[in-house]
Design a protein around this motif. Structure first.
Motif, PDB file in Angstrom:
ATOM      1  N   LYS A   1     -46.133   1.104  -8.598  1.00 25.28           N
ATOM      2  CA  LYS A   1     -45.580  -0.064  -7.915  1.00 25.28           C
ATOM      3  C   LYS A   1     -45.420  -1.205  -8.925  1.00 25.28           C
ATOM      4  CE  LYS A   1     -45.826  -2.609  -3.646  1.00 25.28           C
ATOM      5  NZ  LYS A   1     -46.622  -2.985  -2.492  1.00 25.28           N
TER       6      LYS A   1
ATOM      7  N   LEU B   1     -43.283   3.756  -5.676  1.00 26.39           N
ATOM      8  CA  LEU B   1     -42.410   4.859  -6.109  1.00 26.39           C
ATOM      9  C   LEU B   1     -43.286   6.030  -6.513  1.00 26.39           C
ATOM     10  CD1 LEU B   1     -40.058   2.755  -8.383  1.00 26.39           C
ATOM     11  CD2 LEU B   1     -39.552   3.543  -6.070  1.00 26.39           C
ATOM     12  N   ARG B   2     -42.702   7.221  -6.422  1.00 25.96           N
ATOM     13  CA  ARG B   2     -43.468   8.406  -6.747  1.00 25.96           C
ATOM     14  C   ARG B   2     -42.508   9.471  -7.227  1.00 25.96           C
ATOM     15  NH1 ARG B   2     -48.603  10.016  -4.646  1.00 25.96           N
ATOM     16  NH2 ARG B   2     -48.855  12.278  -4.653  1.00 25.96           N
TER      17      ARG B   2
ATOM     18  N   ARG C   1     -34.504   4.324  -9.506  1.00 25.37           N
ATOM     19  CA  ARG C   1     -34.770   3.198  -8.612  1.00 25.37           C
ATOM     20  C   ARG C   1     -35.632   2.148  -9.327  1.00 25.37           C
ATOM     21  NH1 ARG C   1     -37.439   5.178  -3.393  1.00 25.37           N
ATOM     22  NH2 ARG C   1     -37.400   2.966  -2.850  1.00 25.37           N
ATOM     23  N   MET C   2     -36.616   2.679 -10.038  1.00 23.93           N
ATOM     24  CA  MET C   2     -37.505   1.744 -10.735  1.00 23.93           C
ATOM     25  C   MET C   2     -36.737   0.910 -11.776  1.00 23.93           C
ATOM     26  SD  MET C   2     -40.894   2.499 -12.981  1.00 23.93           S
ATOM     27  CE  MET C   2     -40.009   3.130 -14.367  1.00 23.93           C
TER      28      MET C   2
ATOM     29  N   ARG D   1     -48.612   7.017  -7.815  1.00 30.30           N
ATOM     30  CA  ARG D   1     -47.912   6.014  -7.021  1.00 30.30           C
ATOM     31  C   ARG D   1     -47.685   4.796  -7.915  1.00 30.30           C
ATOM     32  NH1 ARG D   1     -48.388   5.220  -1.523  1.00 30.30           N
ATOM     33  NH2 ARG D   1     -49.188   3.144  -1.929  1.00 30.30           N
TER      34      ARG D   1
ATOM     35  N   LEU E   1     -44.739   7.948 -12.979  1.00 31.80           N
ATOM     36  CA  LEU E   1     -43.822   8.742 -12.149  1.00 31.80           C
ATOM     37  C   LEU E   1     -43.867  10.202 -12.546  1.00 31.80           C
ATOM     38  CD1 LEU E   1     -40.686   6.411 -11.868  1.00 31.80           C
ATOM     39  CD2 LEU E   1     -42.419   6.849 -10.149  1.00 31.80           C
TER      40      LEU E   1
ATOM     41  N   SER F   1     -37.748   9.049  -9.042  1.00 33.98           N
ATOM     42  CA  SER F   1     -37.649   7.633  -8.674  1.00 33.98           C
ATOM     43  C   SER F   1     -37.367   6.733  -9.863  1.00 33.98           C
ATOM     44  CB  SER F   1     -38.977   7.175  -8.038  1.00 33.98           C
ATOM     45  OG  SER F   1     -39.243   7.946  -6.899  1.00 33.98           O
TER      46      SER F   1
END
Lengths: 298, 664
Positions: free
Chosen positions: A128, A143-144, A151-152, A126, A121, A148
């Motif tokens: 995932k 996610l990027r 969220r991760m 990218r 990140l 993020s």
């Protein structure tokens, strides 16, 4: 970046600081879809000078080195390092066998995935996270960007350890759904009675840069068992009766060593970077020392 | 190897079912603990590898079962008590009774004498004593001597055993048995209410090493003693002929013959011929050749010493010897002393009876006795008391008087009862009719008394063991009773009684008859011994010899056959007692006083039982008969202790195996 208190279990703040200085390295050249912070071997547009070449018609005039032209009366084009983004997939084995050990292998796998994901990140890759064995609906979005992280982490937090036990099927499902090239890190205990080999072959077939990190708890590496026992497999309820003796334990250790060596040899022949770790080994140490040595991060 | 079954059928059934039960339990027992693991993948692979040598695995699995079965096997074997004949002795406390009496000096065994053989056997037995066993050693002849009390020190026992010496005494097992049973059968104190054992009894094994020539012991309870008898002696019948009796006879008649008698006995079961020699003062005096001795029979020999006796003024040492040596030498020689004649000493105390005076002054009596007459007042004097206590006189005649107590010599009481309660006089009877008299008795020799007239007499009640010599229709009138080594003659009628006017009234016509002086003469020679040559009786080894000497003698020096001198002093009873008569032979005793007095005496065993060398194959003690055995029964060597130790070792191993399975 401010980290939520609940994420402290997965990524401690000091680790975050450490991870920010790292980046993921791929041994293969992939064409990223978007411009990332990754220096590509391709020359492209960035601030970092790489080389010169002769001007050919059609080149962007903005990159002509006018100073050289003034001195040599020839047109040279300045080449810069291309910076691009990278696909980073972290495949976490969610079979019940991972929920074992102290700390549990599943927690360890999530910590590792979080740490590697954070590195990605930070470098605008990218990232995932792919839980193997869980229904497809539970797969995380790609996610990027550093933003993020939350969220991760929250995704990893709520990840259950109740997936199916078929590693091959889960990996094949992943391969079908994700077409992007890049780095894939499989975090699993590889304890699949049907074998892990076809799962790894499926990943190689996708031409991904594959890393396998086998996570085992200390109780599996050096079991502390006594007496006459009926061992029940947590996944398929299979029963094995053993009378523990020094000889049996010795034999078990040798079987484990053979298993690890087989996995290592299998991986080496196919360009897969394999590594076995115990849950006793701290994640930060694994990343900062062992994975760095293996070239996954730098 | 032999087995001793310790259990009954039911117990065997229980014990026999244990292995089956164990196996059954083992199969039932294997309840494995369930344990959830992440994957049995590796375990399955591990077991697959191990199954290659599954038989061994199965054995390993059941190693504990095998060990437990082995443990049971050892227990069962231990219960069967396997063992074999060992070398250790049975028992832990031993009493060795070693016979060292004269017969043990017989040389019919290989080791030398029988005593040496017995010592060798005891020594071997001591060697075989287990550590912790204790033993005591008692040597016995006619007395017992505890040589070593209970000890565990084998070397001390052997040392003490070697110190036991041969004696020349007879055999009496009673004292030895009493000493041995002292610890084994402690006495009890009983009152009407209680019966308390004084001490804990210590049972012991009584090992008797003897040739079996012992006295009969009818009343002895062995109690906690377990007797074993080991006969010592050669297997072949021993060769022995020896003297079993010896006497010097002085026929104090008119011809005054002096004879030596000896009895020879042949204990061999074949006839034998021997030569016997008589030595006087070391010089051969006489001999009898070719005396034929029948098997098991006794035969007498006699030598006439009259000529010798008449010519001596010093005591002479006599030695009678069998010339042929045999297995037992002690009874081949007999020793004697021939003394020069000494007149007997008589004291007559009475009112001055003329009849007695006249009768005691005949020529025959004057030749063999010195007679002294005293009045009844003499009884009160200190001189009488001393003489009576010391036995200065050989005979005292109390005529119509009684002393306060009996003197240390033979007595004659006329008309009065002796002091004490043993003799009783009944009321006087008139008239007295003679019913009977004992003509066979030496005192009544050549007398005719049926014509005797007696006015008054009191019937006698003599003590037990007395011999009645003269009897009237009312009861005994004259009786002779033994007292210690003396004899008392009591005549219940007075010869004459002193009246108040000082005259004598005649009570009997006996003094006027011919039988009276003859009776007095018999009295003097029989009761006082007359003029004796053989003044001291033959003593046996170990017995106490009492020497009678005048009161002026202060000490006596005695030289024994080994030329060792001992000085005797007067004992509390004013007499000289000598107890050092350990060896047979001549003892030279010299009294030191105003003039030196020679009192030699001889000691001989003369025991037919000792001379009979036959080894008895059994002993009888009380009601128990103990059969002789040639060697001691060794103890069984038991192996069950080793089996129990093995079982414990297996148990330990099992524990280790179990723990190794669990701990790793």
């Amino acid at each position: 970046m401010k980290v939520q208190p609940s994420t402290a279990t997965l990524l401690p703040p000091q680790l975050l600081a450490q991870l920010e200085r790292m980046e993921l390295v791929s041994r293969k050249i992939f064409r990223g879809r978007m411009k990332g912070e990754r220096r590509s071997r391709r020359k492209g547009q960035s601030v970092e000078f790489a080389d010169f070449r002769n001007y050919v018609p059609g080149d962007d005039l903005r990159f002509i080195d006018w100073n050289l032209y003034a001195r040599l009366d020839k047109l040279f084009l300045k080449l810069f390092q291309e910076e691009e983004d990278l696909h980073f997939y972290a495949l976490i084995d969610c079979s019940p066998s991972m929920d074992f050990g102290e700390p549990s292998k599943f927690l360890y796998a999530r910590q590792l995935a979080a740490a590697l994901g954070y590195i990605g990140l930070c470098r605008s890759d990218r990232v995932k996270i792919e839980p193997l064995g869980l229904p497809v609906a539970r797969a995380a979005p790609a996610l990027r960007g550093r933003g993020s992280l939350w969220r991760m982490l929250s995704y990893l937090e709520q990840l259950p350890c109740s997936g199916t036990t078929d590693l091959t099927a889960a990996v094949k499902s992943f391969c079908l759904r994700n077409a992007g090239k890049g780095i894939v890190v499989l975090i699993s205990d590889l304890m699949d009675k049907n074998g892990y080999e076809s799962a790894l072959r499926a990943l190689i077939a996708r031409d991904l840069d594959v890393y396998v990190i086998q996570v085992l708890s200390q109780a599996e590496i050096d079991p502390d068992l006594k007496g006459d026992l009926r061992l029940v497999d947590v996944e398929d309820q299979a029963v094995t009766e053993v009378s523990v003796s020094p000889r049996l334990l010795d034999k078990y250790r040798r079987t484990l060593a053979t298993f690890i060596e087989t996995a290592r040899a299998f991986s080496a022949r196919r360009g897969i970077s394999y590594m076995m770790t115990s849950t006793d080994r701290p994640v930060e140490r694994l990343i900062s020392r062992y994975l760095r040595q293996r070239g996954l991060v730098r | 190897m032999s087995w001793l079954n310790m259990l009954g059928p039911l117990e065997w059934a229980i014990l026999g079912s244990l292995p089956g039960l164990l196996v059954a339990l083992y199969f039932l027992k294997l309840r494995r603990q369930p344990l959830v693991v992440p994957s049995t993948y590796l375990w399955t692979k591990t077991l697959e590898d191990l199954h290659v040598n599954s038989l061994w695995q199965r054995l390993r699995q059941s190693l504990l079962l095998l060990l437990q079965l082995l443990l049971l096997l050892f227990v069962i074997l231990a219960v069967l008590r396997p063992g074999c004949q060992g070398t250790d002795l049975v028992g832990d406390r031993f009493i060795f009774l070693l016979d060292h009496s004269a017969s043990m000096s017989a040389t019919d065994v290989e080791a030398g004498t029988r005593l040496d053989e017995a010592k060798r056997k005891i020594s071997q037995t001591i060697e075989r004593m287990k550590p912790g066993d204790s033993a005591m050693l008692i040597a016995f002849s006619n007395r017992a001597q505890v040589i070593q009390s209970y000890t565990r020190n084998k070397s001390l026992l052997k040392k003490k055993l070697e110190s036991v010496e041969q004696t020349e005494r007879g055999t009496d097992l009673t004292e030895a048995l009493t000493a041995a049973s002292g610890l084994a059968n402690p006495g009890r104190t009983s009152t009407e209410e209680t019966d308390i054992q004084v001490a804990d009894s210590l049972p012991a094994k009584l090992l008797i090493y003897s040739d079996g020539g012992v006295n009969e012991i009818p009343d002895f309870s062995l109690g906690n003693l377990t007797p074993e008898y080991f006969p010592i002696g050669g297997l072949e019948p021993p060769r022995n002929a020896g003297f079993t009796a010896f006497a010097l006879s002085d026929e104090s008649g008119a011809d005054r013959r002096m004879e030596l008698f000896a009895q020879l006995r042949n204990s061999l079961d074949t006839g034998r011929t021997v030569n016997v020699s008589l030595f006087v003062e070391g010089k051969l005096f006489d001999a009898q050749a070719e005396i034929q001795l029948d098997p098991g029979q006794a035969k007498g020999v006699s030598f006439d010493l009259t000529a010798l006796a008449g010519s001596i003024d010093q005591p002479q040492q006599l030695k009678l010897q069998i010339e042929e040596p045999d297995d037992y030498l002690q009874d081949n020689v007999v020793y004697g002393i021939l003394n020069p004649p000494r007149p007997a000493k008589l004291l007559v105390i009475g009112p001055g009876n003329d009849y007695l005076k006249v009768a005691l002054q005949t020529e025959a009596i004057v030749r063999q006795a010195e007679v002294r007459f005293e009045s009844r007042n003499f009884l009160e004097t200190p001189e009488y008391e001393t003489d009576a206590a010391l036995g200065t006189f050989d005979l005292i005649v109390y005529d119509d008087c009684t002393p306060a107590k009996l003197p240390q010599c033979s007595t004659v009481f006329v008309g009065r009862a002796p002091p004490g309660d043993s003799w009783k006089f009944g009321p006087r009877q008139f008239p007295t009719v003679i019913a009977n008299f004992d003509q066979s008795h030496p005192l009544m020799n050549s007398l005719q008394l049926l014509k005797l007239s007696i006015v008054e007499s009191a019937p006698l009640e003599p003590p037990a063991g007395a011999t009645v010599l003269l009897e009237s229709t009312d009861g005994p009138l004259m009786a002779l009773a033994p007292r210690e080594s003396y004899q008392d003659l009591v005549i219940s009628f007075p010869l004459a009684e002193l009246q108040e006017n000082g005259e004598f009234s005649i009570n009997t016509n006996w003094p006027s008859q011919l039988s009276f002086p003859l009776f007095v003469q018999n009295l003097v020679s029989y009761l006082s011994g007359g003029a004796r040559y053989f003044t001291t009786e033959v003593s046996s080894p170990g017995s106490i010899v009492r020497l009678r000497v005048p009161p002026t003698v202060e000490q006596i020096r005695i030289t024994n056959p080994a030329n060792q001198m001992e000085t005797l002093r007067r004992g509390s009873d004013q007499s000289f007692s000598f107890s050092g008569t350990e060896r047979a032979g001549w003892y030279d005793a010299r009294a030191e006083g105003k003039k030196e007095l020679e009192l030699p005496f001889a000691v001989n065993l003369l025991d037919p039982r000792e001379s009979d060398l036959t080894v008895r194959d059994k002993l009888e003690i009380g009601h128990e008969e103990i059969a002789g055995q040639r060697s001691i029964e060794p103890a069984r060597t038991e192996f069950w202790r080793w089996l129990v130790i093995l079982a414990l070792a297996v148990l330990l191993m099992e524990w280790l195996v179990y723990n190794r399975r669990l701990a790793m």
